[in-house]
Design an enzyme around this catalytic site. Structure first.
Site, PDB file in Angstrom:
ATOM      1  N   LEU A   1       0.871  -1.261  -0.010  1.00 14.45           N
ATOM      2  CA  LEU A   1      -0.027   0.104   0.105  1.00 14.45           C
ATOM      3  C   LEU A   1       0.882   1.457  -0.038  1.00 14.45           C
ATOM      4  O   LEU A   1       0.331   2.437   0.066  1.00 14.45           O
ATOM      5  CB  LEU A   1      -0.890  -0.037   1.211  1.00 14.45           C
ATOM      6  CG  LEU A   1      -2.027  -1.120   1.213  1.00 14.45           C
ATOM      7  CD1 LEU A   1      -2.916  -0.854   2.624  1.00 14.45           C
ATOM      8  CD2 LEU A   1      -2.920  -0.734   0.266  1.00 14.45           C
TER       9      LEU A   1
ATOM     10  N   LYS B   1      15.610  -5.712   3.858  1.00 13.55           N
ATOM     11  CA  LYS B   1      15.967  -4.611   4.851  1.00 13.55           C
ATOM     12  C   LYS B   1      17.381  -4.780   5.527  1.00 13.55           C
ATOM     13  O   LYS B   1      17.920  -3.982   5.956  1.00 13.55           O
ATOM     14  CB  LYS B   1      14.687  -4.943   6.090  1.00 13.55           C
ATOM     15  CG  LYS B   1      13.566  -4.231   5.774  1.00 13.55           C
ATOM     16  CD  LYS B   1      12.685  -4.309   6.941  1.00 13.55           C
ATOM     17  CE  LYS B   1      11.288  -3.968   6.447  1.00 13.55           C
ATOM     18  NZ  LYS B   1      10.095  -3.837   7.807  1.00 13.55           N
TER      19      LYS B   1
ATOM     20  N   ASN C   1      15.018   0.217   6.349  1.00 12.61           N
ATOM     21  CA  ASN C   1      13.589   0.151   5.509  1.00 12.61           C
ATOM     22  C   ASN C   1      13.376   1.343   4.724  1.00 12.61           C
ATOM     23  O   ASN C   1      12.435   1.627   3.856  1.00 12.61           O
ATOM     24  CB  ASN C   1      12.356  -0.105   6.154  1.00 12.61           C
ATOM     25  CG  ASN C   1      12.021   1.148   6.922  1.00 12.61           C
ATOM     26  OD1 ASN C   1      12.792   2.099   7.552  1.00 12.61           O
ATOM     27  ND2 ASN C   1      10.859   1.260   7.371  1.00 12.61           N
TER      28      ASN C   1
ATOM     29  N   ASP D   1      10.527   2.285  10.861  1.00 13.66           N
ATOM     30  CA  ASP D   1       9.770   1.162  11.620  1.00 13.66           C
ATOM     31  C   ASP D   1       9.742   1.600  13.170  1.00 13.66           C
ATOM     32  O   ASP D   1       8.728   1.334  13.800  1.00 13.66           O
ATOM     33  CB  ASP D   1       9.934  -0.155  11.281  1.00 13.66           C
ATOM     34  CG  ASP D   1       9.515  -0.552  10.003  1.00 13.66           C
ATOM     35  OD1 ASP D   1       8.578  -0.287   9.486  1.00 13.66           O
ATOM     36  OD2 ASP D   1      10.446  -1.708   9.339  1.00 13.66           O
TER      37      ASP D   1
ATOM     38  N   GLY E   1       8.301 -13.194  17.846  1.00 16.40           N
ATOM     39  CA  GLY E   1       9.097 -13.440  16.492  1.00 16.40           C
ATOM     40  C   GLY E   1      10.611 -12.878  16.755  1.00 16.40           C
ATOM     41  O   GLY E   1      11.102 -12.258  17.867  1.00 16.40           O
TER      42      GLY E   1
ATOM     43  N   ARG F   1      10.506 -18.536  17.530  1.00 19.22           N
ATOM     44  CA  ARG F   1      10.348 -19.836  16.911  1.00 19.22           C
ATOM     45  C   ARG F   1      11.766 -20.475  16.980  1.00 19.22           C
ATOM     46  O   ARG F   1      11.936 -21.864  17.057  1.00 19.22           O
ATOM     47  CB  ARG F   1       9.617 -20.001  15.672  1.00 19.22           C
ATOM     48  CG  ARG F   1       8.386 -19.819  15.919  1.00 19.22           C
ATOM     49  CD  ARG F   1       7.283 -19.845  14.697  1.00 19.22           C
ATOM     50  NE  ARG F   1       7.937 -18.769  14.053  1.00 19.22           N
ATOM     51  CZ  ARG F   1       7.747 -18.972  12.511  1.00 19.22           C
ATOM     52  NH1 ARG F   1       7.205 -19.717  11.899  1.00 19.22           N
ATOM     53  NH2 ARG F   1       8.080 -17.866  11.733  1.00 19.22           N
ATOM     54  N   THR F   2      12.643 -19.780  16.706  1.00 20.68           N
ATOM     55  CA  THR F   2      13.945 -20.168  16.449  1.00 20.68           C
ATOM     56  C   THR F   2      14.948 -19.560  17.749  1.00 20.68           C
ATOM     57  O   THR F   2      15.333 -18.367  17.599  1.00 20.68           O
ATOM     58  CB  THR F   2      14.609 -19.827  15.154  1.00 20.68           C
ATOM     59  OG1 THR F   2      14.060 -19.981  14.128  1.00 20.68           O
ATOM     60  CG2 THR F   2      15.983 -20.420  14.925  1.00 20.68           C
ATOM     61  N   PRO F   3      15.311 -20.288  18.754  1.00 20.62           N
ATOM     62  CA  PRO F   3      16.069 -19.909  19.804  1.00 20.62           C
ATOM     63  C   PRO F   3      17.311 -19.257  19.578  1.00 20.62           C
ATOM     64  O   PRO F   3      17.836 -18.291  20.074  1.00 20.62           O
ATOM     65  CB  PRO F   3      16.095 -21.055  20.717  1.00 20.62           C
ATOM     66  CG  PRO F   3      15.190 -21.710  20.554  1.00 20.62           C
ATOM     67  CD  PRO F   3      15.054 -21.653  18.835  1.00 20.62           C
TER      68      PRO F   3
ATOM     69  N   TYR G   1      -0.737  -6.607   7.948  1.00 21.68           N
ATOM     70  CA  TYR G   1      -2.000  -5.766   7.588  1.00 21.68           C
ATOM     71  C   TYR G   1      -2.684  -6.525   6.444  1.00 21.68           C
ATOM     72  O   TYR G   1      -3.693  -5.838   6.057  1.00 21.68           O
ATOM     73  CB  TYR G   1      -1.646  -4.303   7.213  1.00 21.68           C
ATOM     74  CG  TYR G   1      -0.691  -3.989   5.933  1.00 21.68           C
ATOM     75  CD1 TYR G   1      -1.503  -4.293   4.614  1.00 21.68           C
ATOM     76  CD2 TYR G   1       0.591  -3.890   5.792  1.00 21.68           C
ATOM     77  CE1 TYR G   1      -0.749  -3.824   3.474  1.00 21.68           C
ATOM     78  CE2 TYR G   1       1.332  -3.748   4.787  1.00 21.68           C
ATOM     79  CZ  TYR G   1       0.600  -3.680   3.492  1.00 21.68           C
ATOM     80  OH  TYR G   1       1.410  -3.668   2.523  1.00 21.68           O
TER      81      TYR G   1
END
Length: 278
Positions: free
Chosen positions: A19, A69, A90, A106, A129, A154-156, A218
């Site tokens: 967008l 990024k 970004n 961001d 995350g 999820r990935t230590p 989004y």
């Protein structure tokens, strides 16, 4: 193009859903920048260097989304302290002398969106995350969270990548395994930075009382987690909130126009509303 015409665009892969053109074009119209244009370009990591090297002097800047990024950093001549600390850029701004400067909007965008919704300070927070957006979120929370930030990845191994970031922003991180992510909703503020679908499982495990959720996705919206959170009566911010506020700063950086952020934000919101009603 006329001598005063300037270009900008958002790069990424996939990019068709972005967008950003709607937002930046609305800002240009409000600012009276009739000769400015903003597009979207499908560019992956392999093609980024060639794309940037091929741009001429009419280009003012680039917005960068996944997966670019971090890939853009070696192509820069300079980078802001915040972008360096979170290891994510970004926004690429082409300076008057042709050098390339990297910024991360961001971080201020997320903080501004929270402040707009009345979140100025919390005792503790949780981030879901372990990617680039998680890093930006942690940096944004540095001025808002008094206590520790629970980090569910999820990935230590990715948690270790945030050690320098935490030190730079003086954060206290509390790494926790993803298997305990259901506990995140017990915090006053939760920021979900995982890809679409990953946090859906948490929607059925919410406590009766919830605080504020910032789910940075989004599309598709609302996510199951955001919808369940609203049913509990909690405050919900989405990816559009982040997109809007970070885009205001991007426009300011690329155009050099300062002090009109409120106008820019109003124009962007109106453009999104018109698009939704079309």
């Amino acid at each position: 193009m006329t001598p005063t015409a300037r270009r900008a665009a958002v790069l990424g892969s996939p990019i068709a859903h972005s967008l950003s053109p709607v937002l930046h074009r609305a800002a240009y119209a409000r600012l009276g920048l009739a000769d400015w244009s903003y597009g979207r370009r499908e560019v992956d990591e392999a093609g980024l260097a060639a794309f940037v090297e091929g741009l001429d002097g009419s280009w003012a800047g680039l917005s960068l989304t996944m997966p670019l990024k971090r890939a853009v950093i070696p192509l820069l001549d300079g980078i802001s302290g915040t972008a360096r600390a979170v290891n994510a850029v970004n926004t690429l701004v082409f300076e008057a002398d042709g050098t390339r400067h990297g910024e991360n909007t961001d971080v201020p965008g997320l903080a501004a969106a929270l402040r707009e919704r009345g979140v100025h300070e919390v005792a503790a927070a949780a981030v879901l995350g372990g990617g680039a957006t998680a890093g930006s979120s942690l940096a944004a929370l540095a001025g808002l969270v008094r206590g520790p930030i629970a980090l569910y990845a999820r990935t230590p191994a990715k948690v270790a990548e945030f050690a320098a970031l935490a030190e730079h922003f003086k954060l206290t991180l509390d790494p926790r395994p993803w298997s305990r992510a259901g506990e995140a909703a017990e915090h006053e503020l939760v920021v979900n930075t995982t890809p679409a679908g990953v946090a859906d499982e948490l929607a059925e495990r919410l406590p009766e009382q919830v605080g504020t959720l910032f789910d940075v996705i989004y599309h598709p919206w609302p996510t199951p987690l955001a919808a369940a959170w609203e049913r509990r009566g909690g405050v919900v911010l989405g990816g559009r909130d982040l997109l809007l506020h970070q885009a205001v700063t991007q426009v300011e950086l690329m155009t050099g126009v300062r002090g009109r952020g409120g106008e820019i934000l109003e124009a962007m919101r109106a453009a999104l509303a018109a698009r939704d009603d079309a």
